[in-house]
Design a protein around this motif. Sequence first.
Motif, PDB file in Angstrom:
ATOM      1  N   GLU A  28       0.803  -1.227   0.000  1.00  0.00           N
ATOM      2  CA  GLU A  28       0.000   0.000   0.000  1.00  0.00           C
ATOM      3  C   GLU A  28       0.831   1.270   0.000  1.00  0.00           C
ATOM      4  N   ASN A  29       2.126   1.141  -0.261  1.00  0.00           N
ATOM      5  CA  ASN A  29       3.017   2.286  -0.336  1.00  0.00           C
ATOM      6  C   ASN A  29       2.938   3.161   0.923  1.00  0.00           C
ATOM      7  N   LEU A  30       3.003   2.524   2.069  1.00  0.00           N
ATOM      8  CA  LEU A  30       2.983   3.224   3.345  1.00  0.00           C
ATOM      9  C   LEU A  30       4.399   3.326   3.888  1.00  0.00           C
ATOM     10  N   LYS A  31       4.689   4.377   4.582  1.00  0.00           N
ATOM     11  CA  LYS A  31       6.013   4.564   5.170  1.00  0.00           C
ATOM     12  C   LYS A  31       6.047   3.917   6.561  1.00  0.00           C
ATOM     13  N   LEU A  32       5.988   2.595   6.553  1.00  0.00           N
ATOM     14  CA  LEU A  32       6.024   1.791   7.774  1.00  0.00           C
ATOM     15  C   LEU A  32       7.125   0.756   7.648  1.00  0.00           C
ATOM     16  N   ARG A  33       7.657   0.313   8.771  1.00  0.00           N
ATOM     17  CA  ARG A  33       8.590  -0.819   8.779  1.00  0.00           C
ATOM     18  C   ARG A  33       7.835  -2.125   9.001  1.00  0.00           C
ATOM     19  N   TYR A  34       6.702  -2.064   9.680  1.00  0.00           N
ATOM     20  CA  TYR A  34       5.995  -3.270  10.123  1.00  0.00           C
ATOM     21  C   TYR A  34       4.762  -3.551   9.274  1.00  0.00           C
TER      22      TYR A  34
END
Length: 119
Positions: free
Chosen positions: A29-35
Amino acid sequence: MFIKDLQKCEQFTARDNTILRELLHPLKENLKLRYSLAYAIVKPGETSRRHKLIHSEVYYILEGEGVMYIDNEFEKVYPNQAIYIPPHSVQYIKNMGSGDLKFLCIVDPAWRPEDEEIV
């Protein structure tokens, strides 16, 4: 703003035999998350398959009761408990209740198929 409704997430059976719905996954989803964050269900009397990840994982129990197995340890688990699963640990969970065992799965860094081994 990004909001995702659980009921709109595709439900599928994971390789470990849990019923999953992925809520957040940065690679999808092109999110700026590591998890990654998933919602899981184990039906009454069922057990997830023994598996291990190369990264750490956290389960957060929402509903039901079960027994969590991590390597050579096991413990009863109940709602509102968080369970830390160290990297490379053999893990599985058994539903010991009469209803669904529901929990959140948080994997950091985000879950990938090549990072999981069914044992």
